[in-house]
Design a protein around this motif. Sequence first.
Motif: not given
Length: 138
Positions: A21-30, A57-63, A97-102
């Motif tokens: 439902i969303h993709e950018d350079d740093h994240t995806i949403a499905f 912290p920057d990676g978490a901010a992107q998410v 699932v042991f890949h950081f996600h929200i």
Amino acid sequence: MTANACTFCRIIAGDEPAQMIHEDDHTIAFLNIAQVTEGHSLIVPREHHRDLAEISPDGAAQVMRTAVHVSRQLTRALHAPGINLWHASGETAWQSVFHFHIHVVPRYTLTDLTPPWTEAEVPVESLAGLAAEIRGQA
């Protein structure tokens, strides 16, 4: 962990199906295949990080930026009057699932989810020792 061992890494690579439902350079949403409510979605960084302890912290901010965008997208598309964000780090926190996600969970009624805890207030003064212990780890 190798990319092949991680379900989310396989989704990112296009080796596992997902409804994006969303993709950018740093994240995806499905959309989550286990829909807790209609529109239940996952926000995942493209780079593999096991949990909150491993992501920068920057990676978490992107998410989180993507979570804000997707929350608005879901609210408009599905007319959800509320949204819950959920994150779990570690097995004892119910991470499966042991890949950081929200998780972004649209809410439609007060009873479409059960709260994971009950509120039990304590006197604020009784928290002083705990606060001092936590500040000592900064």
